[in-house]
Design a protein around this motif. Sequence first.
Motif, short mmCIF file in Angstrom:
data_model
loop_
_atom_site.label_atom_id
_atom_site.label_comp_id
_atom_site.label_asym_id
_atom_site.label_seq_id
_atom_site.Cartn_x
_atom_site.Cartn_y
_atom_site.Cartn_z
N UNK A 51 0.82 -1.22 0.00
CA UNK A 51 0.00 0.00 0.00
C UNK A 51 0.85 1.27 0.00
N UNK A 52 0.18 2.35 -0.45
CA UNK A 52 0.76 3.69 -0.40
C UNK A 52 -0.35 4.64 0.02
N UNK A 59 1.46 10.59 5.12
CA UNK A 59 1.75 9.68 4.02
C UNK A 59 2.51 8.45 4.54
N UNK A 60 2.46 7.36 3.78
CA UNK A 60 3.18 6.15 4.19
C UNK A 60 3.26 5.16 3.05
N UNK A 61 4.21 4.22 3.16
CA UNK A 61 4.44 3.20 2.13
C UNK A 61 4.74 1.86 2.80
N UNK A 75 3.59 2.63 -6.78
CA UNK A 75 2.19 2.99 -6.51
C UNK A 75 2.12 4.45 -6.06
N UNK A 76 3.02 4.82 -5.15
CA UNK A 76 3.08 6.20 -4.63
C UNK A 76 3.37 7.18 -5.78
N UNK A 91 -2.50 -2.70 -3.48
CA UNK A 91 -2.45 -3.76 -4.48
C UNK A 91 -2.33 -5.10 -3.76
N UNK A 92 -3.30 -5.96 -4.01
CA UNK A 92 -3.29 -7.32 -3.46
C UNK A 92 -2.73 -8.23 -4.55
#
Length: 200
Positions: A51-52, A59-61, A75-76, A91-92
Amino acid sequence: MHQLAEPAFAEIEIKKSRFLGQLFPLHSRAEAREQLLKIRAAHPNAVHVCWALVCAGESGLDDDGEPSGTAAKPMYNVLVHKDVTNVLAVVVRYWGGIKLGAGGLTRAYGQAISEAFKIATLVAVESMSEIEIEVGFADESQVRRTLDKYAGEVNHVSYTETAQMQASIKQKDVTAVIAELTDVLKGQVNIRTGDELKLS
């Protein structure tokens, strides 16, 4: 700057691996954590849930076990390119048995989110302004009515000899709100806007 009107989903398949791209509108890291718990529960057999997150100051990644920089970062990058905020991209990945390599993973994760954006509905983020309004107690209800009319929000009120109200309103409505309050209260109001507040 834009944000999502509603969640959006897309799925791509690369060398038998399935990538489920998902976009969610939200406003905090706490909301993101809740959403991620739901997604993990819904996909117990997925090998990765990457995830992003982009939202004000939070914010985070997370690559979730994929090689560093191959999942959350692309993605970010899509989120930044699309100029969006208040969004969680997830994204799974379901493993297909064939290794994609670092380049293949980077493309796959970025593409899954790009595909979700193709069906996403984006809305412009309205800039807000802070204003401070000082009025007699009897006029507080009139101020609240005027702010309601412009979808403004009272954040805080303190009472001394007068009522001091701190409010947020859309930047584009500041001039109209000031003019209307000055008119209906026949000048018996003190209003300071964002720039003046910073100076005090």
